[in-house]
Scaffold this motif. Sequence first.
Motif, PDB file in Angstrom:
ATOM      1  N   GLY A  39       0.809  -1.205   0.000  1.00 54.05           N
ATOM      2  CA  GLY A  39       0.000   0.000   0.000  1.00 54.05           C
ATOM      3  C   GLY A  39       0.847   1.261   0.000  1.00 54.05           C
ATOM      4  O   GLY A  39       1.969   1.280   0.509  1.00 54.05           O
ATOM      5  N   SER A  40       0.275   2.317  -0.569  1.00 54.71           N
ATOM      6  CA  SER A  40       0.918   3.621  -0.491  1.00 54.71           C
ATOM      7  C   SER A  40       0.893   4.103   0.950  1.00 54.71           C
ATOM      8  O   SER A  40       0.148   3.588   1.790  1.00 54.71           O
ATOM      9  CB  SER A  40       0.182   4.619  -1.397  1.00 54.71           C
ATOM     10  N   TRP A  46      -3.152   0.257  -3.608  1.00 58.26           N
ATOM     11  CA  TRP A  46      -2.531  -1.024  -3.292  1.00 58.26           C
ATOM     12  C   TRP A  46      -2.201  -1.738  -4.588  1.00 58.26           C
ATOM     13  O   TRP A  46      -3.048  -1.872  -5.466  1.00 58.26           O
ATOM     14  CB  TRP A  46      -3.473  -1.867  -2.428  1.00 58.26           C
ATOM     15  N   SER A  47      -0.959  -2.200  -4.684  1.00 56.88           N
ATOM     16  CA  SER A  47      -0.497  -2.866  -5.905  1.00 56.88           C
ATOM     17  C   SER A  47       0.263  -4.131  -5.546  1.00 56.88           C
ATOM     18  O   SER A  47       0.897  -4.210  -4.485  1.00 56.88           O
ATOM     19  CB  SER A  47       0.427  -1.935  -6.708  1.00 56.88           C
ATOM     20  N   GLY A  48       0.200  -5.098  -6.445  1.00 51.09           N
ATOM     21  CA  GLY A  48       0.954  -6.322  -6.219  1.00 51.09           C
ATOM     22  C   GLY A  48       0.519  -7.446  -7.118  1.00 51.09           C
ATOM     23  O   GLY A  48       0.062  -7.213  -8.241  1.00 51.09           O
ATOM     24  N   ARG A  49       0.652  -8.655  -6.608  1.00 56.45           N
ATOM     25  CA  ARG A  49       0.461  -9.865  -7.402  1.00 56.45           C
ATOM     26  C   ARG A  49      -0.686 -10.688  -6.820  1.00 56.45           C
ATOM     27  O   ARG A  49      -0.780 -10.879  -5.600  1.00 56.45           O
ATOM     28  CB  ARG A  49       1.750 -10.698  -7.368  1.00 56.45           C
ATOM     29  N   VAL A  50      -1.538 -11.175  -7.686  1.00 56.89           N
ATOM     30  CA  VAL A  50      -2.645 -12.033  -7.298  1.00 56.89           C
ATOM     31  C   VAL A  50      -2.527 -13.342  -8.069  1.00 56.89           C
ATOM     32  O   VAL A  50      -2.374 -13.349  -9.288  1.00 56.89           O
ATOM     33  CB  VAL A  50      -4.007 -11.384  -7.612  1.00 56.89           C
ATOM     34  N   ARG A 168      -5.502 -16.147   1.045  1.00 53.22           N
ATOM     35  CA  ARG A 168      -4.297 -15.876   1.829  1.00 53.22           C
ATOM     36  C   ARG A 168      -3.787 -14.534   1.336  1.00 53.22           C
ATOM     37  O   ARG A 168      -3.403 -14.391   0.180  1.00 53.22           O
ATOM     38  CB  ARG A 168      -3.238 -16.957   1.621  1.00 53.22           C
ATOM     39  N   VAL A 169      -3.825 -13.517   2.201  1.00 51.69           N
ATOM     40  CA  VAL A 169      -3.553 -12.145   1.761  1.00 51.69           C
ATOM     41  C   VAL A 169      -2.516 -11.501   2.675  1.00 51.69           C
ATOM     42  O   VAL A 169      -2.655 -11.531   3.902  1.00 51.69           O
ATOM     43  CB  VAL A 169      -4.842 -11.301   1.759  1.00 51.69           C
ATOM     44  N   ARG A 170      -1.496 -10.906   2.068  1.00 51.86           N
ATOM     45  CA  ARG A 170      -0.526 -10.105   2.818  1.00 51.86           C
ATOM     46  C   ARG A 170      -0.634  -8.661   2.334  1.00 51.86           C
ATOM     47  O   ARG A 170      -0.424  -8.366   1.166  1.00 51.86           O
ATOM     48  CB  ARG A 170       0.897 -10.623   2.638  1.00 51.86           C
ATOM     49  N   LEU A 171      -1.003  -7.762   3.257  1.00 57.29           N
ATOM     50  CA  LEU A 171      -1.121  -6.336   2.963  1.00 57.29           C
ATOM     51  C   LEU A 171      -0.016  -5.612   3.723  1.00 57.29           C
ATOM     52  O   LEU A 171      -0.059  -5.504   4.947  1.00 57.29           O
ATOM     53  CB  LEU A 171      -2.494  -5.812   3.397  1.00 57.29           C
ATOM     54  N   THR A 172       0.993  -5.119   3.008  1.00 55.39           N
ATOM     55  CA  THR A 172       2.120  -4.437   3.644  1.00 55.39           C
ATOM     56  C   THR A 172       2.092  -2.955   3.279  1.00 55.39           C
ATOM     57  O   THR A 172       1.634  -2.569   2.206  1.00 55.39           O
ATOM     58  CB  THR A 172       3.452  -5.053   3.203  1.00 55.39           C
ATOM     59  N   HIS A 173       2.576  -2.121   4.192  1.00 62.67           N
ATOM     60  CA  HIS A 173       2.578  -0.679   3.940  1.00 62.67           C
ATOM     61  C   HIS A 173       3.622  -0.029   4.832  1.00 62.67           C
ATOM     62  O   HIS A 173       4.126  -0.636   5.787  1.00 62.67           O
ATOM     63  CB  HIS A 173       1.199  -0.079   4.232  1.00 62.67           C
ATOM     64  N   THR A 174       3.942   1.220   4.518  1.00 59.96           N
ATOM     65  CA  THR A 174       4.937   1.970   5.290  1.00 59.96           C
ATOM     66  C   THR A 174       4.315   3.145   6.024  1.00 59.96           C
ATOM     67  O   THR A 174       5.010   3.879   6.716  1.00 59.96           O
ATOM     68  CB  THR A 174       6.051   2.489   4.362  1.00 59.96           C
ATOM     69  N   GLY A 175       3.005   3.327   5.857  1.00 63.07           N
ATOM     70  CA  GLY A 175       2.354   4.484   6.467  1.00 63.07           C
ATOM     71  C   GLY A 175       1.916   4.237   7.896  1.00 63.07           C
ATOM     72  O   GLY A 175       2.021   3.132   8.431  1.00 63.07           O
ATOM     73  N   ALA A 203     -12.423  -8.048   1.568  1.00 65.68           N
ATOM     74  CA  ALA A 203     -12.476  -6.588   1.645  1.00 65.68           C
ATOM     75  C   ALA A 203     -11.549  -6.099   2.750  1.00 65.68           C
ATOM     76  O   ALA A 203     -11.238  -6.837   3.685  1.00 65.68           O
ATOM     77  CB  ALA A 203     -13.906  -6.123   1.911  1.00 65.68           C
ATOM     78  N   TRP A 204     -11.126  -4.848   2.640  1.00 63.82           N
ATOM     79  CA  TRP A 204     -10.289  -4.273   3.680  1.00 63.82           C
ATOM     80  C   TRP A 204     -10.460  -2.750   3.699  1.00 63.82           C
ATOM     81  O   TRP A 204     -11.138  -2.166   2.842  1.00 63.82           O
ATOM     82  CB  TRP A 204      -8.816  -4.653   3.501  1.00 63.82           C
ATOM     83  N   ALA A 205      -9.887  -2.125   4.675  1.00 62.51           N
ATOM     84  CA  ALA A 205      -9.880  -0.671   4.800  1.00 62.51           C
ATOM     85  C   ALA A 205      -8.506  -0.255   5.305  1.00 62.51           C
ATOM     86  O   ALA A 205      -7.730  -1.087   5.804  1.00 62.51           O
ATOM     87  CB  ALA A 205     -10.973  -0.196   5.752  1.00 62.51           C
ATOM     88  N   ALA A 206      -8.192   1.017   5.168  1.00 68.63           N
ATOM     89  CA  ALA A 206      -6.882   1.512   5.609  1.00 68.63           C
ATOM     90  C   ALA A 206      -7.032   2.933   6.122  1.00 68.63           C
ATOM     91  O   ALA A 206      -7.702   3.765   5.495  1.00 68.63           O
ATOM     92  CB  ALA A 206      -5.875   1.461   4.463  1.00 68.63           C
TER      93      ALA A 206
END
Length: 423
Positions: A39-40, A46-50, A168-175, A203-206
């Motif tokens: 994530g930004s 959010w960008s990546g591979r599915v 199976r989901v990995r959501l990584t971010h630096t914010g 679904a998710w939120a940030a």
Amino acid sequence: MHRVFMLLLLASISLFAAPVDGGVARVPDLPSYDVELSGSADGTTWSGRVTVAFTNTSDEPLPEIYLRLWGNVHDCKAVVVRIGESTGDCTVVKVPLAEPLAPGKRTSVAFDATMTAPNRLDRFGRSGTYSFFGNALPVLAVRDNTGWHLEPDVGIGESFYTVAADFRVRLTHTGNLVVPATGVTTGVTTDGVTIAKQVRDFAWAAGPFTMSEATSPGGTKIRTWATSTVALAAVVDARTKAMTALDDFGRRFGAYPYGEFDLVLNDRWTKFSGMEYPGFVLLISPASPVVHEVAHQWWYGIIGNNEYADPWLDEAFATYATDLHEGNHRPACWPRSLPTAITSPMSYWQAHQASYGAVVYTYGACMLHDLERLIGTPAMAGLLTTYAKAHWHGVSTPADFKAAAQAASGTDLTSFWRSHAMG
């Protein structure tokens, strides 16, 4: 016409039995999604591979699949969900397989994806420093005995149709963000991977949510995520209602299977008051329809249906379940006449939006109350338990419900269906 683009195809030789629910084989089936997204810093993109694996559960070779990009429904020009370098036909992308997949065989496709929350107050959108990703992740379309289901989202209610899948989901971010999501995050031992079993969407939120946690008497963990302007009293009220409803519906329809339930509260939404996802609900606060959205965990989340063809199958049942929980029996609520059958599809409601809520939600629930009055409360309770068990994590049709009701009844229901606009 659907623009075609090639995806990386990953072959597998696993062999699976073809599940059939309600007499209808659905394909591709037994899907599993492996998602890696970054994530930004502000959580808006959010960008990546599915990678999605699936089995051909039909009795003929499968030459292609389709992906649904529901997040683009209001933004076909802006394109807020991208796969690779193409967006296909806005919400539909055709994916030809490297070679037709034989019956019983399993394969997977992988693709790059980018999702940017659009600047609107919606289930896929933004509200100040908070971003919401409902129906943002690309998911497999469904083919059944009537063909591929590529129907549009008509802009009211829901028009979705998916089969239960493992994520199976990995959501990584630096914010400086917290990221509530469908499923259960397994923690540092697996690097924050979120696992969701047998759910129809993810679904998710940030954003800088405030989180509180409690456990229902029945043992379900309730996490409440609130934006900064939501009052503490509204958080407590929503959590309390969710707790009692989850335990109540678990006793009535079958135990809640997801272990954790996430409520995401915001007081700025204008397009909806609540939106359900498996184990994850977006709610306006205060005065949110908590119990109704909890009921959707069973009626569509667990016992699925084609929401475009049969919107009443989940909305009427969620409304009726709410009535049961609140002790509302709706005596004499069936109208003398209806503008159309409660079984009308979303193509009809798109052109008749003014009567959608009354017919599908209210009168659909009235039909179920009248059925209970006809066959008796014990028989109705047994019907719902048996019906839910028969279609647990599957897909139900109107014919399935009518057959189950007839089996639970001591009298021929033909005239009842006719008098209640059910054909």
